[in-house]
Design an enzyme around this catalytic site. Structure first.
Site, PDB file in Angstrom:
ATOM      1  N   GLU A 199       0.937  -0.941  -0.118  1.00  0.00           N
ATOM      2  CA  GLU A 199      -0.030  -0.067   0.029  1.00  0.00           C
ATOM      3  C   GLU A 199       0.777   1.275   0.071  1.00  0.00           C
ATOM      4  OE1 GLU A 199      -3.717   1.745   2.850  1.00  0.00           O
ATOM      5  OE2 GLU A 199      -2.958  -0.170   2.841  1.00  0.00           O
ATOM      6  N   SER A 284       6.263 -18.587   3.784  1.00  0.00           N
ATOM      7  CA  SER A 284       6.478 -19.969   4.231  1.00  0.00           C
ATOM      8  C   SER A 284       5.745 -21.146   3.370  1.00  0.00           C
ATOM      9  CB  SER A 284       5.672 -20.144   5.709  1.00  0.00           C
ATOM     10  OG  SER A 284       5.930 -19.274   6.811  1.00  0.00           O
ATOM     11  N   ASP A 362      -5.306  -8.664   4.253  1.00  0.00           N
ATOM     12  CA  ASP A 362      -5.205  -7.024   4.429  1.00  0.00           C
ATOM     13  C   ASP A 362      -6.048  -6.556   5.510  1.00  0.00           C
ATOM     14  OD1 ASP A 362      -4.768  -4.296   4.154  1.00  0.00           O
ATOM     15  OD2 ASP A 362      -5.853  -4.236   1.944  1.00  0.00           O
ATOM     16  N   ASP A 365      -5.140  -0.561   7.058  1.00  0.00           N
ATOM     17  CA  ASP A 365      -5.656   0.590   6.304  1.00  0.00           C
ATOM     18  C   ASP A 365      -4.857   1.683   6.898  1.00  0.00           C
ATOM     19  OD1 ASP A 365      -6.891  -0.622   4.180  1.00  0.00           O
ATOM     20  OD2 ASP A 365      -8.829  -0.309   5.469  1.00  0.00           O
TER      21      ASP A 365
END
Length: 854
Positions: A199, A284, A362, A365
């Protein structure tokens, strides 16, 4: 960031250490060895109810036997402290923003950032939320650490405390508390937080002047054929639930308008770029194979988490055994723990095994906030910021007081982080005049809300079947992980846990205005709606940070999954075995963990082979590629040359147009960026904007990269191309994160080990990743490897990156590293008879004798 700053803070050590440790050999040896713990003998532990026995093998791996859960965790804490207290103490200084107490003023900036996030405050708020049983376990663990502190003093606790005493740092550790343990979960959540860096990067690159369509070229869609999602479509319901989870975890009705917005967002995913997660960062591999396809007829489970290498390892191998498993003592588990935290994070018990990879949803923010003084805009109103002051103690200096400010979305972090400050400063918001004081950036992050992950750890440790495993997973709030599962009844499965926000009007890929109310979270995805599968028809489950589901799933987990090169390769290797009818054994699972085939080579080599390979010097490297199998083995000359070409190609193509902090790392996302560019020979990214009177194309850049790589390899390893080796170029340094970064040769020699020559690379199953913007040194690696055989738990295997001990020069300081490098493993012993047969040391904890009456 921490490594560089700590190095600066330790420069004062130079003269003092030389005087104290090199004055005589005997002083140096004594200073190092005085902290070595006794692995044989006994000690009294307060509040212990009965004797506890610790049996260690030749690698120092402890198996602990106790009658109650509290006694078990008291002993685990003491054992952790014996081997790793400096690591534990350093970690709690990191998580509480108190590094300056140890290393001085160079750590103030780091401390200020952590204090702004308030990890310890969140951990303190979590403590009353976890179950009374879990609180007892954390209290018992603190008892064990503090008993060890009572039994030791000064340099007996570790060489680091001798050095701190010389430099004026805090060499008198404070008492351990449950909050110290809980706080480490916040640090791990920060490292595994998802797409926040993407982002930021998108915003910063856009802010540098690159047009939006060209920014999006750098986050391309991943080819659908690269890898299947973790959960096949037939196990995904496209139906939205009737409720979401609210901020306090309670169900709230899903408004029809919100449901419509979510469904439209899900339907629109085909048109949205599918971008990548952490690339060569935290990743991973984990997979599980059903008994129908194994040699024993029972499931096999493999896991190797990829983290930044460090000395000592992030993990601590341990067995925790109740002598009589029952309500008073429900634990019988072997696996990898964190020093500083009770229980086992990854491993198996008598019934089930589990592994983790990063789901990377996600969960953050970045909100642009209009700030005026200590007020910020909400709608049309200016409302007060939450403001508090924090005082940072500084070793050898004056205290520093900082002001922390917070909006309804979270703390203002733009004042603490240069990149985030740039995002605020470069904000472009349509139809909004700039505020009087400017933009700041607030962080909304699920981990800043108190949760119950601590309860989940203990519940995982004692899970006995799929339902109890899922019940444990439902409490695993942060960090959200892919959980793979197998049990002794023959079941395999997958569960996505975690607190994952629902966005109704945006995709979370760029910072958003915080004052409009348009970009608020609608709630969290209910656990019952998170992706899950039990006994899939294909007979195996692979998780390697790839997309969890297809677009059939009604919620957006993230727009930045890893594209799936590792996952695709593992899927291909397993499918080849399954389709051929060849059963999979433990050795086959281990071989997959060591696979070093490179998708980057698969993409680029065909174009390189079309180049003219002239006789002599400049054709030598290209000729190496003709018969190369595209495997990044440590002894491969072709791999060494190819990676030099890859690095030079990225530099020639992107460094001229991207900010330096955003130069390509060369990981999986960049595989797909380059794949797309190779198909467009005149794309503007090929052109070097700094060159005059020439417009570079793909073929010009390929030739330059091939020639530059030849010159580089000649400088690095000589003119004879047949003698080049990838491992010599691609070393793994095991660096202790504090004194090991002091820039003082003697001190670094005491703490650090390596380099170790390794194969593999970024977005390769053998994930010894490197950063093409920095060089070839390994920056991420398999932090451990584990294979669990659910038919015979004693046939399970494991290995750690370094070793059990955190004490330099101890026999178990890095005794597992050579085995790890060579792909070897150790027995993951389970049965008590086997543990005792392999035991080389026995230590007994006894209850404290009552004081004699006067």
């Amino acid at each position: 960031m921490t490594r560089r700053r700590i190095a600066a803070g330790l420069a004062v050590l130079a003269g003092l250490v030389v005087l104290a440790l090199v004055a005589t050999a005997s002083v140096g040896v004594w200073s190092v060895r005085r902290a070595y713990p006794d692995y044989d003998g006994s000690a009294e532990l307060p509040r212990l109810t009965a004797d506890v026995e610790v049996i260690r093998d030749e690698n120092g791996i402890p198996h602990i036997y106790a009658d109650t859960a509290e006694d078990l965790f008291r002993a685990q804490a003491y054992v952790h402290a014996q081997d790793r207290f400096w690591q534990m103490d350093f970690r709690r200084h990191v998580t509480s923003g108190r590094l300056s107490e140890l290393f001085g003023e160079d750590q103030v900036e780091t401390d200020a950032f952590v204090r702004t996030l308030g990890w310890t405050d969140v951990a303190r708020a979590e403590l009353p939320l976890i179950s009374p049983e879990s609180r007892r376990y954390f209290d018992a663990y603190a008892d064990g650490v503090n008993a060890w502190l009572d039994h030791t003093d000064g340099g007996e606790r570790g060489l680091a405390y001798t050095l701190l005493g010389l430099t004026g740092g805090d060499d008198a550790p404070s008492r351990w508390t449950p909050v110290d343990s809980l706080s480490w979960l916040k640090a791990m959540a920060w490292d595994l937080r998802g797409n926040m860096q993407d982002e930021l990067s998108r915003s910063l690159i856009a802010g540098s002047g690159l047009p939006a369509d060209r920014v999006e070229q750098l986050w391309p869609e991943s080819p659908s054929e690269l890898t299947p999602p973790i959960v096949p479509d037939e196990y995904v319901s496209p139906r939205l639930p009737d409720t979401l989870n609210g901020p306090d975890g309670t169900p709230v009705p899903l408004a029809p308008a919100a449901a419509d917005a979510i469904q439209r967002a899900a339907d629109g995913l085909d048109a949205a770029p599918v971008t990548f997660g952490d690339g060569d960062g935290v990743g991973s591999n984990s997979w599980v194979v059903a008994g129908d396809h194994t040699e024993s007829g029972a499931p096999l489970l493999a896991n190797d988490p990829h983290l930044a290498p460090s000395m000592p390892s992030i993990w601590y191998q341990v067995g925790l055994h109740c002598r009589d498993v029952g309500p008073a003592c429900p634990f019988d588990v072997v696996g990898y723990s964190f020093a500083g935290l009770p229980g086992v994070i990854i491993g198996h018990n008598q019934d089930v095994a589990w592994g983790f990879t990063n789901l990377s949803p996600d969960v953050t923010d970045l909100y642009l906030e209009q700030v005026r003084g200590n007020s910020y805009l909400v709608g049309d109103d200016w409302v007060p910021l939450e403001v508090r002051e924090e005082t940072i103690r500084v070793a050898g200096g004056d205290d520093v007081t900082i002001t922390v400010r917070r909006t309804r979305h979270g703390p203002l972090i733009s004042e603490r982080d240069d990149d985030i400050e740039d995002v605020g400063g470069e904000a472009r918001v349509e139809a909004e005049p700039p505020p009087d004081d400017g933009y700041e950036v607030a962080l909304r992050w699920t981990a800043l809300d108190p949760g119950r992950t601590a309860d989940a750890i203990f519940a995982l440790n004692r899970a006995g079947d799929w339902e109890s495993f899922r019940s444990a997973a439902s409490m695993f709030d942060v960090p959200s992980q892919n959980l793979v599962y197998a049990d002794t009844d023959g079941n395999i499965g997958y569960q996505a846990p975690g607190r994952i926000p629902v966005r109704t009007s945006y995709d979370g890929r760029y910072p958003v205005p915080g004052w409009t109310g348009t970009y608020e979270w609608a709630g969290y995805i209910p656990f019952a709606s998170l992706p899950s599968v039990l006994n899939p028809a294909q007979g195996y489950v692979v998780t390697a940070n790839q997309p969890v589901t297809s677009d059939r799933y009604p919620f957006l987990l993230t727009g930045d999954f890893d594209p799936g090169h590792r996952a695709g390769r593992i899927n291909d290797l397993l499918a080849e075995r399954v389709d051929s009818g060849e059963p999979v054994g433990v050795e086959d699972m281990a071989a997959i963990q060591l696979d070093s085939y490179s998708d980057a080579a698969d993409i680029l080599v065909p174009y390189l082979l079309e180049l003219d390979a002239p006789e002599g010097y400049y054709g030598d490297g290209l000729r190496l590629l003709r018969d190369w199998d595209k495997s990044m083995t440590a002894d491969s000359a072709a791999a060494a040359y190819f990676n030099a070409v890859w690095r030079n190609l990225l530099e020639l193509t992107f460094h001229d147009e991207l900010p330096e902090d955003e130069w390509p790392d060369g990981g999986g996302r960049w595989f797909e960026v380059v794949r797309n560019l190779l198909q467009v020979p005149t794309d503007s990214f090929w052109d070097d904007v700094s060159s005059e009177n020439v417009t570079e194309t793909r073929d010009i850049i390929l030739v330059e990269a091939a020639r530059d790589a030849r010159d580089e390899m000649t400088r690095e390893q000589g003119k004879d191309a047949s003698k080049w080796e990838w491992g010599r170029l691609h070393g793994l340094e095991l660096t202790e994160p504090t004194f090991g970064t002091s820039d003082i040769g003697l001190v670094e020699w005491l703490f650090n080990r390596g380099p170790v020559e390794v194969g593999g690379g970024g977005s390769i199953v053998l994930a010894n990743a490197w950063d093409a913007a920095e060089g070839y040194e390994t920056v991420w690696s398999p932090s451990m490897r584990m294979i669990v055989d659910l038919d015979d738990l004693d046939a399970s295997r494991w290995i750690d990156l370094t070793g059990i001990s955190g004490h330099p020069f101890h026999d178990n300081y890095w005794d597992q590293t050579e085995l790890w490098r060579d792909g070897e493993t150790l027995p993951m012993r389970w049965d008590e008879d086997g543990v005792r047969d392999a035991g080389e040391h026995t230590f007994t904890f006894r209850p404290t004798e009552p004081s004699a009456s006067p």
